[in-house]
Design a protein around this motif. Structure first.
Motif, PDB file in Angstrom:
ATOM      1  N   LYS A  88      73.576  16.595  32.909  1.00  0.00           N
ATOM      2  CA  LYS A  88      72.174  16.908  32.640  1.00  0.00           C
ATOM      3  C   LYS A  88      71.260  15.973  33.433  1.00  0.00           C
ATOM      4  O   LYS A  88      70.277  16.414  34.028  1.00  0.00           O
ATOM      5  CB  LYS A  88      71.861  16.813  31.149  1.00  0.00           C
ATOM      6  N   ASP A  89      71.609  14.689  33.464  1.00  0.00           N
ATOM      7  CA  ASP A  89      70.812  13.736  34.242  1.00  0.00           C
ATOM      8  C   ASP A  89      70.912  14.015  35.738  1.00  0.00           C
ATOM      9  O   ASP A  89      69.933  13.891  36.468  1.00  0.00           O
ATOM     10  CB  ASP A  89      71.242  12.300  33.939  1.00  0.00           C
ATOM     11  N   THR A  92      68.736  17.003  36.471  1.00  0.00           N
ATOM     12  CA  THR A  92      67.333  16.583  36.397  1.00  0.00           C
ATOM     13  C   THR A  92      66.932  15.848  37.668  1.00  0.00           C
ATOM     14  O   THR A  92      65.847  16.067  38.215  1.00  0.00           O
ATOM     15  CB  THR A  92      67.101  15.703  35.149  1.00  0.00           C
ATOM     16  N   TYR A  96      64.184  17.050  40.441  1.00  0.00           N
ATOM     17  CA  TYR A  96      63.088  16.155  40.824  1.00  0.00           C
ATOM     18  C   TYR A  96      63.023  15.994  42.347  1.00  0.00           C
ATOM     19  O   TYR A  96      61.950  16.084  42.948  1.00  0.00           O
ATOM     20  CB  TYR A  96      63.258  14.793  40.145  1.00  0.00           C
ATOM     21  N   ASN A 129      62.389  27.027  38.789  1.00  0.00           N
ATOM     22  CA  ASN A 129      61.860  27.443  37.482  1.00  0.00           C
ATOM     23  C   ASN A 129      62.975  27.843  36.516  1.00  0.00           C
ATOM     24  O   ASN A 129      62.918  27.530  35.325  1.00  0.00           O
ATOM     25  CB  ASN A 129      60.844  28.563  37.633  1.00  0.00           C
ATOM     26  N   LYS A 132      64.568  24.627  35.310  1.00  0.00           N
ATOM     27  CA  LYS A 132      63.677  23.964  34.351  1.00  0.00           C
ATOM     28  C   LYS A 132      63.805  24.597  32.968  1.00  0.00           C
ATOM     29  O   LYS A 132      63.872  23.892  31.954  1.00  0.00           O
ATOM     30  CB  LYS A 132      62.228  24.049  34.811  1.00  0.00           C
ATOM     31  N   ASP A 133      63.827  25.927  32.929  1.00  0.00           N
ATOM     32  CA  ASP A 133      63.971  26.640  31.652  1.00  0.00           C
ATOM     33  C   ASP A 133      65.288  26.270  30.968  1.00  0.00           C
ATOM     34  O   ASP A 133      65.321  26.043  29.757  1.00  0.00           O
ATOM     35  CB  ASP A 133      63.892  28.152  31.849  1.00  0.00           C
ATOM     36  N   LEU A 135      67.100  23.544  31.356  1.00  0.00           N
ATOM     37  CA  LEU A 135      67.096  22.135  30.951  1.00  0.00           C
ATOM     38  C   LEU A 135      66.240  21.910  29.703  1.00  0.00           C
ATOM     39  O   LEU A 135      66.490  20.965  28.948  1.00  0.00           O
ATOM     40  CB  LEU A 135      66.598  21.233  32.087  1.00  0.00           C
ATOM     41  N   ASN A 136      65.261  22.753  29.487  1.00  0.00           N
ATOM     42  CA  ASN A 136      64.363  22.598  28.340  1.00  0.00           C
ATOM     43  C   ASN A 136      64.894  23.270  27.070  1.00  0.00           C
ATOM     44  O   ASN A 136      64.240  23.198  26.028  1.00  0.00           O
ATOM     45  CB  ASN A 136      62.967  23.129  28.666  1.00  0.00           C
ATOM     46  N   LYS A 137      66.021  23.944  27.153  1.00  0.00           N
ATOM     47  CA  LYS A 137      66.584  24.623  25.967  1.00  0.00           C
ATOM     48  C   LYS A 137      67.283  23.630  25.067  1.00  0.00           C
ATOM     49  O   LYS A 137      67.800  22.654  25.422  1.00  0.00           O
ATOM     50  CB  LYS A 137      67.568  25.708  26.382  1.00  0.00           C
TER      51      LYS A 137
END
Length: 137
Positions: A88-89, A92, A96, A129, A132-133, A135-137
């Motif tokens: 996950k990191d 991310t 970035y 996008n 991002k979706d 990762l935000n779940k």
């Protein structure tokens, strides 16, 4: 992890590892695809980088990331690098770095990649996008 792309090359750093990816693979699209697949399927994240004379594979899951580097046309054994960076990191960080150098990644390839009716800019933005979706779940 992904440095600013210049002249078809980008520096890739992770811990003690430094590599140089070439335009022979579409690094931002390949990385984004690997991240999207990993998070969509709860599977390890893995992608390939060509260094023109050597190559490496990055594989990451919950508790760590591993890089296996191989030299083409060489009898040398592969080199193994490891990091405690989880997938996950890592995803991310990739996200970035692609956003940070977004315009450079769009212009990075020296040839015209085919994406059907979508432009390279639209493809990368869509994948950014999508990740991002996830990762935000």
């Amino acid at each position: 992890m992904l440095g600013k792309p210049r002249g078809g090359w980008t520096e890739i750093k992770m811990g003690d590892f430094i590599g140089y990816g070439s335009y022979l693979t579409d690094i931002p699209v390949d990385c984004l695809n690997a991240c999207i697949f990993a998070f969509s399927n709860n599977s390890p994240l893995s992608f390939f980088i060509d260094e023109e004379g050597s190559e490496f594979i990055v594989t990451s899951y919950y508790n760590g990331t591993y890089i296996i580097k191989r030299y083409e046309d060489s009898d040398e054994e592969e080199e193994l690098f490891s990091s405690t960076l989880n997938f996950k990191d890592l995803a991310t960080e990739i996200l970035y770095d692609i956003e940070k150098y977004y315009e450079d990644w769009i212009k990075w390839l020296p040839y015209n990649e085919e994406y059907g009716s979508l432009s390279r800019k639209e493809v990368i933005l869509s994948k950014v996008n999508q990740l991002k979706d996830l990762l935000n779940k």
